[in-house]
Write a protein that holds these residues in place. Structure first.
Motif, PDB file in Angstrom:
ATOM      1  N   THR A 105       0.849  -1.186   0.000  1.00 13.04           N
ATOM      2  CA  THR A 105       0.000   0.000   0.000  1.00 13.04           C
ATOM      3  C   THR A 105       0.891   1.245   0.000  1.00 13.04           C
ATOM      4  OG1 THR A 105      -0.035   0.113   2.414  1.00 13.04           O
ATOM      5  CG2 THR A 105      -1.726  -1.250   1.344  1.00 13.04           C
ATOM      6  N   PRO A 106       0.353   2.398  -0.408  1.00 15.91           N
ATOM      7  CA  PRO A 106       1.166   3.618  -0.360  1.00 15.91           C
ATOM      8  C   PRO A 106       1.750   3.885   1.022  1.00 15.91           C
ATOM      9  CG  PRO A 106      -0.825   4.000  -1.631  1.00 15.91           C
ATOM     10  CD  PRO A 106      -0.955   2.634  -1.033  1.00 15.91           C
ATOM     11  N   LYS A 107       0.978   3.606   2.070  1.00 16.04           N
ATOM     12  CA  LYS A 107       1.443   3.846   3.437  1.00 16.04           C
ATOM     13  C   LYS A 107       2.637   2.954   3.771  1.00 16.04           C
ATOM     14  CE  LYS A 107      -0.213   3.973   8.230  1.00 16.04           C
ATOM     15  NZ  LYS A 107      -1.387   3.770   9.115  1.00 16.04           N
ATOM     16  N   THR A 108       2.528   1.675   3.406  1.00  8.33           N
ATOM     17  CA  THR A 108       3.628   0.743   3.684  1.00  8.33           C
ATOM     18  C   THR A 108       4.872   1.108   2.882  1.00  8.33           C
ATOM     19  OG1 THR A 108       2.016  -1.023   4.084  1.00  8.33           O
ATOM     20  CG2 THR A 108       4.283  -1.686   3.692  1.00  8.33           C
ATOM     21  N   GLU A 109       4.663   1.483   1.624  1.00  8.49           N
ATOM     22  CA  GLU A 109       5.796   1.846   0.763  1.00  8.49           C
ATOM     23  C   GLU A 109       6.504   3.085   1.304  1.00  8.49           C
ATOM     24  OE1 GLU A 109       6.608   2.200  -4.059  1.00  8.49           O
ATOM     25  OE2 GLU A 109       4.595   1.829  -3.279  1.00  8.49           O
ATOM     26  N   ASP A 110       5.732   4.081   1.756  1.00  8.48           N
ATOM     27  CA  ASP A 110       6.340   5.283   2.341  1.00  8.48           C
ATOM     28  C   ASP A 110       7.109   4.943   3.614  1.00  8.48           C
ATOM     29  OD1 ASP A 110       5.394   6.882   0.362  1.00  8.48           O
ATOM     30  OD2 ASP A 110       3.672   7.663   1.474  1.00  8.48           O
ATOM     31  N   SER A 111       6.566   4.013   4.403  1.00 11.44           N
ATOM     32  CA  SER A 111       7.243   3.603   5.630  1.00 11.44           C
ATOM     33  C   SER A 111       8.605   3.002   5.340  1.00 11.44           C
ATOM     34  CB  SER A 111       6.357   2.597   6.389  1.00 11.44           C
ATOM     35  OG  SER A 111       7.063   2.031   7.476  1.00 11.44           O
ATOM     36  N   ILE A 112       8.678   2.176   4.296  1.00 12.68           N
ATOM     37  CA  ILE A 112       9.962   1.550   3.936  1.00 12.68           C
ATOM     38  C   ILE A 112      10.933   2.607   3.422  1.00 12.68           C
ATOM     39  CG2 ILE A 112      11.056  -0.102   2.374  1.00 12.68           C
ATOM     40  CD1 ILE A 112       8.366  -1.648   2.419  1.00 12.68           C
ATOM     41  N   ARG A 113      10.436   3.521   2.592  1.00 14.53           N
ATOM     42  CA  ARG A 113      11.315   4.582   2.071  1.00 14.53           C
ATOM     43  C   ARG A 113      11.854   5.440   3.218  1.00 14.53           C
ATOM     44  NH1 ARG A 113       7.661   4.853  -2.450  1.00 14.53           N
ATOM     45  NH2 ARG A 113       8.775   4.317  -4.369  1.00 14.53           N
ATOM     46  N   ASN A 114      10.970   5.790   4.134  1.00  9.92           N
ATOM     47  CA  ASN A 114      11.396   6.620   5.256  1.00  9.92           C
ATOM     48  C   ASN A 114      12.472   5.932   6.080  1.00  9.92           C
ATOM     49  OD1 ASN A 114       9.588   8.588   4.490  1.00  9.92           O
ATOM     50  ND2 ASN A 114       7.972   7.900   5.892  1.00  9.92           N
ATOM     51  N   GLY A 115      12.318   4.606   6.244  1.00 10.13           N
ATOM     52  CA  GLY A 115      13.334   3.855   6.975  1.00 10.13           C
ATOM     53  C   GLY A 115      14.688   3.901   6.293  1.00 10.13           C
ATOM     54  N   LEU A 116      14.686   3.788   4.958  1.00 13.01           N
ATOM     55  CA  LEU A 116      15.943   3.852   4.201  1.00 13.01           C
ATOM     56  C   LEU A 116      16.513   5.259   4.175  1.00 13.01           C
ATOM     57  CD1 LEU A 116      15.178   1.531   1.143  1.00 13.01           C
ATOM     58  CD2 LEU A 116      16.894   1.142   2.903  1.00 13.01           C
ATOM     59  N   HIS A 117      15.616   6.262   4.055  1.00 10.69           N
ATOM     60  CA  HIS A 117      16.081   7.646   3.902  1.00 10.69           C
ATOM     61  C   HIS A 117      16.740   8.210   5.158  1.00 10.69           C
ATOM     62  CE1 HIS A 117      13.220   8.448   0.280  1.00 10.69           C
ATOM     63  NE2 HIS A 117      14.327   7.816  -0.066  1.00 10.69           N
ATOM     64  N   LYS A 118      16.521   7.562   6.292  1.00  9.35           N
ATOM     65  CA  LYS A 118      17.181   8.028   7.499  1.00  9.35           C
ATOM     66  C   LYS A 118      18.701   7.973   7.352  1.00  9.35           C
ATOM     67  CE  LYS A 118      13.427   6.749  10.659  1.00  9.35           C
ATOM     68  NZ  LYS A 118      12.997   5.837  11.744  1.00  9.35           N
TER      69      LYS A 118
END
Length: 537
Positions: free
Chosen positions: A455-468
């Motif tokens: 889902t968009p929410k899950t995908e954003d969560s993964i990106r945010n984790g990497l972007h840290k």
């Protein structure tokens, strides 16, 4: 007085093995057994509805009781054959187990089994949907089935053989009837229309065969309905109106828009379909079928076996794109009932085809590209404007842009274990396999079984984790098969190995063996846990 109308499924029911459509393996076995008079006392025919279970059973009944003798070619003209065709034979006892499940009724029927047939060679019990019998009825049947009189034959039919007791299965010859192929159904429909001297479009009959889904009876029922709707004709336009189908040309146009990855035109096209009142669920189903036809066309490369439009599409799509689009379309059909509306469900499925495409570039992402999770900075508006060349100096002192550098699945698994992915995001990344990393664009193969988590929410969560730690990384998921290489699959294998080791060590204990012997007991394997697992309970 007008002649009574007979539905096509009854009018064209096969009367001998030669008229049967499909099921060649079953027919061959039965023909050999009948011609050699090498007959078992119990036969079980399994398969989905409309594939010929009871029809084969009735033909078999005629074959063994035909007045001209036992053979695979009953005459069809003697009194016995005619009585069986009309359902009037006293020696063919047909029982619908779905409406006669009681043991008393079964006992009453089987008590008469000891008596010889009234006029034929064999007394035949044809029990349809036999899996619906009660446990007591099965027990009553089993007694006769174990040691039947020589003059008895049992013909059992079921759509769900898994529900039959093993004791019944082991006493019958089992024949698994396949779903009929699209070509087998289509050719039979054309034969019937020619026999009835009715006009038809072959494309319409092909669509009816497709909706039959392997069942000849379902296809013939739909053909009956189509003939009535078309007042004696079966035309593609009439069938479209009757079933709420989207015009074939519209589906071809939609496929072209997807190949061009033009999101705005696709959304506008879907909106037009919705305003015209088209069935959008059928549109997605037909689109899936188009992808299949194009894929087949690319493989066989025979222009004589395909329409010109399919041939053109086969030259414009790549094989990889077709596999991606087909998989997304299949999953979109599953999700259609969960969507707020058919239009939203179809739009999201088509947009997913574009978003997951490997060549989905920045220009296409302009309205969907996520904002990197960077710390916002307050800039003094009174300060001199920075030139583009000096804008990079706005970073905090000592702040560095880390570049992700991984080359294989092992290094990607280290990232998964190290980073703080939460909930569905954690589950999703553990079911991915590293594919490539170029110019900080990380491409992961996601197991098709977990697409519903993307889902968009899950995908954003993964990106945010990497972007840290890696703010420059772009992330792309491609549906596909992980073939046991994902971290989740490896962990599952490891858990199973540990479970078997624990189980083996426990069962090999001499003290346990002695206890089992003394108390004549067995260990509940599900209760075996390691000390660590027990502490966590």
């Amino acid at each position: 007085m007008s002649q009574h109308y007979e539905v096509l499924a009854r009018k064209y029911r096969p009367h001998n093995f030669q008229e049967l459509v499909g099921q060649t393996h079953t027919i061959r076995t039965l023909v050999n057994a009948l011609d050699n008079n090498n007959l078992h006392h119990g036969f079980l025919f399994t398969g989905t509805r409309g594939v010929g279970k009871t029809t084969i059973a009735r033909i078999f009944a005629k074959s063994v009781n035909c007045e001209e003798g036992v053979s695979s070619t009953p005459c069809g003209k003697c009194t016995t054959c005619l009585e069986i065709d009309k359902g009037q034979s006293v020696d063919l006892i047909e029982l619908d187990a779905a409406s006669n499940t009681g043991v008393d009724h079964m006992r009453e029927i089987l008590e008469n089994a000891q008596y010889t047939p009234t006029k034929n060679l064999y007394k035949i019990y044809l029990i349809d949907e036999v899996h619906m019998l009660s446990k007591s009825s099965f027990n009553a049947l089993l007694k006769t089935l174990e040691e039947p009189p020589a003059h008895i034959k049992f013909l059992l039919a079921t759509t769900d053989p898994k529900k039959l007791p093993i004791t019944v299965l082991s006493r019958c010859l089992q024949f698994n009837l396949n779903k009929l192929s699209h070509e087998e159904i289509l050719n039979h429909l054309k034969f019937i229309m020619d026999e009835e001297k009715l006009n038809f479009d072959e494309s319409a009959l092909s669509k009816i065969a497709e909706f039959g889904n392997g069942s000849m009876r379902d296809a013939l029922s739909l053909l009956d309905q189509s003939i009535s709707y078309g007042n004696g004709c079966v035309k593609e336009e009439d069938l479209k109106e009757m079933l709420g189908l989207v015009n074939h040309n519209e589906i071809v146009k939609l496929a072209k828009l997807i190949n061009n990855r033009d999101a705005e035109k696709i959304l506008s096209f879907v909106k037009d379909l919705a305003h015209k009142g088209e069935n959008l669920a059928n549109a997605l189903r037909d689109l899936t079928s188009i992808f299949h036809q194009i894929s087949i066309a690319q493989v066989i490369q025979d222009n004589n076996q395909m329409s010109s439009e399919i041939a053109d599409l086969a030259n414009s799509f790549s094989a990889q794109d077709l596999q991606l689009y087909y998989q997304i379309a299949i999953n979109g059909q599953k999700d259609m009932n969960l969507s707020p509306s058919e239009q939203i469900g179809l739009e999201m499925t088509l947009l997913r085809m574009i978003a997951f495409h490997p060549d989905y570039d920045d220009r296409e992402k302009k309205n969907l590209k996520p904002t990197p999770n960077k710390k916002s900075k307050v800039i003094d508006t009174a300060a001199p404007k920075e030139s583009p060349e000096s804008s990079s100096n706005l970073r905090e002192p000592n702040e560095e842009i880390n570049k992700l550098d991984i080359k294989n699945q092992k290094e990607w698994e280290d990232i998964i274990k190290t980073f703080d992915f939460n909930g569905a995001g954690k589950m999703l990344v553990k079911n991915t396999v590293f594919k490539s990393l170029e110019n900080q664009t990380l491409v992961l193969t996601l197991s098709s079984d977990f697409l519903n988590l993307l889902t968009p929410k899950t995908e954003d969560s993964i990106r945010n984790g990497l972007h840290k730690q890696y703010p420059a990384v772009e992330l792309i998921f491609e549906p596909g098969e992980t073939n046991g290489d994902s971290l989740s699959q490896k962990e599952s294998v490891e858990r199973e190995q540990k479970r078997k080791e624990t189980e083996s060590q426990f069962l090999s204990d001499d003290g346990l063996k002695e206890l089992q012997e003394v108390f004549n007991s067995k260990v509940d394997l599900k209760s075996i846990k390691s000390i660590k697992e027990s502490d966590n309970v």
